[in-house]
Motif scaffolding. Sequence first.
Motif, PDB file in Angstrom:
ATOM      1  N   ALA A 157      23.001  76.456 -19.174  1.00  0.00           N
ATOM      2  CA  ALA A 157      23.923  77.605 -19.165  1.00  0.00           C
ATOM      3  C   ALA A 157      23.109  78.853 -19.478  1.00  0.00           C
ATOM      4  N   ALA A 158      23.177  79.817 -18.598  1.00  0.00           N
ATOM      5  CA  ALA A 158      22.414  81.051 -18.806  1.00  0.00           C
ATOM      6  C   ALA A 158      23.366  82.235 -18.808  1.00  0.00           C
ATOM      7  N   ARG A 159      23.376  82.945 -19.925  1.00  0.00           N
ATOM      8  CA  ARG A 159      24.241  84.137 -20.010  1.00  0.00           C
ATOM      9  C   ARG A 159      23.549  85.296 -19.310  1.00  0.00           C
ATOM     10  N   VAL A 160      24.195  85.796 -18.284  1.00  0.00           N
ATOM     11  CA  VAL A 160      23.600  86.903 -17.527  1.00  0.00           C
ATOM     12  C   VAL A 160      24.551  88.097 -17.501  1.00  0.00           C
ATOM     13  N   GLU A 161      23.953  89.250 -17.289  1.00  0.00           N
ATOM     14  CA  GLU A 161      24.774  90.460 -17.166  1.00  0.00           C
ATOM     15  C   GLU A 161      25.541  90.403 -15.850  1.00  0.00           C
ATOM     16  N   PRO A 162      26.819  90.750 -15.876  1.00  0.00           N
ATOM     17  CA  PRO A 162      27.552  90.808 -14.605  1.00  0.00           C
ATOM     18  C   PRO A 162      26.897  91.824 -13.679  1.00  0.00           C
ATOM     19  N   GLY A 163      26.861  91.487 -12.407  1.00  0.00           N
ATOM     20  CA  GLY A 163      26.265  92.386 -11.428  1.00  0.00           C
ATOM     21  C   GLY A 163      27.330  93.075 -10.612  1.00  0.00           C
ATOM     22  N   SER A 164      26.968  93.439  -9.421  1.00  0.00           N
ATOM     23  CA  SER A 164      27.939  94.123  -8.560  1.00  0.00           C
ATOM     24  C   SER A 164      27.842  93.584  -7.134  1.00  0.00           C
ATOM     25  N   GLU A 165      27.666  92.253  -7.054  1.00  0.00           N
ATOM     26  CA  GLU A 165      27.613  91.631  -5.727  1.00  0.00           C
ATOM     27  C   GLU A 165      28.999  91.669  -5.090  1.00  0.00           C
ATOM     28  N   GLY A 166      29.029  92.084  -3.840  1.00  0.00           N
ATOM     29  CA  GLY A 166      30.304  92.144  -3.138  1.00  0.00           C
ATOM     30  C   GLY A 166      30.653  90.812  -2.510  1.00  0.00           C
ATOM     31  N   PRO A 167      31.746  90.772  -1.750  1.00  0.00           N
ATOM     32  CA  PRO A 167      32.152  89.533  -1.083  1.00  0.00           C
ATOM     33  C   PRO A 167      31.053  88.980  -0.176  1.00  0.00           C
ATOM     34  N   LEU A 168      31.021  87.660  -0.080  1.00  0.00           N
ATOM     35  CA  LEU A 168      30.011  87.009   0.756  1.00  0.00           C
ATOM     36  C   LEU A 168      30.566  86.744   2.139  1.00  0.00           C
ATOM     37  N   SER A 169      29.713  86.914   3.123  1.00  0.00           N
ATOM     38  CA  SER A 169      30.121  86.528   4.472  1.00  0.00           C
ATOM     39  C   SER A 169      28.878  86.056   5.209  1.00  0.00           C
ATOM     40  N   ARG A 170      29.100  85.488   6.343  1.00  0.00           N
ATOM     41  CA  ARG A 170      27.986  85.058   7.188  1.00  0.00           C
ATOM     42  C   ARG A 170      28.089  85.803   8.504  1.00  0.00           C
ATOM     43  N   SER A 171      26.970  86.307   8.961  1.00  0.00           N
ATOM     44  CA  SER A 171      27.004  87.045  10.219  1.00  0.00           C
ATOM     45  C   SER A 171      25.615  87.081  10.840  1.00  0.00           C
ATOM     46  N   VAL A 177      20.445  89.199   4.502  1.00  0.00           N
ATOM     47  CA  VAL A 177      19.999  87.975   3.828  1.00  0.00           C
ATOM     48  C   VAL A 177      19.851  86.855   4.862  1.00  0.00           C
ATOM     49  N   ALA A 178      18.620  86.364   4.986  1.00  0.00           N
ATOM     50  CA  ALA A 178      18.315  85.437   6.087  1.00  0.00           C
ATOM     51  C   ALA A 178      19.195  84.188   6.070  1.00  0.00           C
ATOM     52  N   TYR A 179      19.398  83.601   4.887  1.00  0.00           N
ATOM     53  CA  TYR A 179      20.132  82.332   4.900  1.00  0.00           C
ATOM     54  C   TYR A 179      21.648  82.526   4.995  1.00  0.00           C
ATOM     55  N   LEU A 180      22.091  83.759   5.156  1.00  0.00           N
ATOM     56  CA  LEU A 180      23.508  83.997   5.446  1.00  0.00           C
ATOM     57  C   LEU A 180      23.737  84.330   6.921  1.00  0.00           C
ATOM     58  N   ARG A 181      22.675  84.328   7.715  1.00  0.00           N
ATOM     59  CA  ARG A 181      22.873  84.648   9.142  1.00  0.00           C
ATOM     60  C   ARG A 181      23.450  83.476   9.927  1.00  0.00           C
ATOM     61  N   PRO A 182      22.956  82.272   9.720  1.00  0.00           N
ATOM     62  CA  PRO A 182      23.572  81.147  10.462  1.00  0.00           C
ATOM     63  C   PRO A 182      24.965  80.829   9.920  1.00  0.00           C
ATOM     64  N   SER A 183      25.756  80.178  10.739  1.00  0.00           N
ATOM     65  CA  SER A 183      27.069  79.717  10.263  1.00  0.00           C
ATOM     66  C   SER A 183      26.855  78.644   9.198  1.00  0.00           C
ATOM     67  N   LEU A 184      27.917  78.345   8.474  1.00  0.00           N
ATOM     68  CA  LEU A 184      27.820  77.297   7.453  1.00  0.00           C
ATOM     69  C   LEU A 184      27.439  75.960   8.098  1.00  0.00           C
TER      70      LEU A 184
END
Lengths: 197, 177
Positions: A157-171, A177-184
């Motif tokens: 368990a690692a306590r990290v500061e909350p970030g500001s990552e937005g919703p994830l999608s693939r396109s 982000v390379a590994y989000l380009r292909p479909s699931l």
Amino acid sequence: MLTKQELLQPLASLRTDEVVVTTMGVVRPWSRFSDSRLDFASADSAMGHVADLALGIALAQPHRRVICLNGDGSLLMTLGSLATVVEAEARNLILFTVENRTFEITGNQAIAGAGRVDFAGMARAAGFSRTYAFDDPACYARALPEILREPGPVFVAARVEPGSEGPLSRSRKGEPVAYLRPSLAESAHRLREALAK
Amino acid sequence: MAKARSIVEALCKVGVTDLVGLPDNSSAALFALLKGGGEPVIRLVTREGEAFAMAAGLWMGGRVPAVLIQNTGLLESGDSFRGTVQRMRIPLLCLITFRGYAKLERVGQRSGEPDPHLLSRPDVDSAALLTEPTLQAWGLPFDYLHDEQDVPKVNASVEKARRLSTPVALLVTRDMT
């Protein structure tokens, strides 16, 4: 408390041929440190189930370590997975819970029990014999080499500061982000091919 | 009724290596048969949604999993099924034991939209009533395994799953022996 960089950079620098499965708020940050065919983003998938998925890979690939970077909100959705992991005796599985205490990608709403749930304690109670909780980056960096070597299943368990990552999608178009380009589906089939080699 | 041993033999013949799921009365004989080890390897979960995600991981790692759960657990598994094995286009045999099938047969209501009265009748199992409509809504192709002569459908269903690169369900309507 750690930043995501303090969590992920040491891990990426020590990583060799492990499969790394990410989800939610660490999907994009992990890609800043790694571009491996053994990275798999559980994005556009089923929230809460990344630990089960990583466990399956670990059981299928007993001679290779599998690192799962889960979220705290995600783990709370399927706490039974902790017992499932213990039952399966996956000695090659390291289950991280990135504890930012929020649902980061939907706007950092607090998770239930934020700051009160003892994730490492729950893992211990479920039967994990090796559990760790970190909120200091130096302690984490010192312990990490041993964590990656010891027999699992290991829970971190690692306590990290909350970030500001937005919703994830693939396109295929415009996704940085390379590994989000292909479909699931394509990603899943590619990982199977990579692991077959 | 189908024999658990026949189903296990059919699973082995078609190359299934892991059986992920939870036992119920209908599948108890099969779980008992495999308790001692051998293939397919039993992979227990605490809740059925875990089974689809674990099966997806097993498949990515090179194994040939199948899922064995009750229809009640299938209803619990919607998002996991959708977001893992279906969205990933994983060829997966889903053996779903059909709790309440016999009661449904007696009532005779098998088509049309289930109405609130029927869904709450004590002599009807609402899990059974909702099973086929749910499978249809989810786009999960299915067939029935009623008794021993249907065991070859294990092979046919796996072949179909491989051909379509998608999960396929086989509904086990009676207790295995």
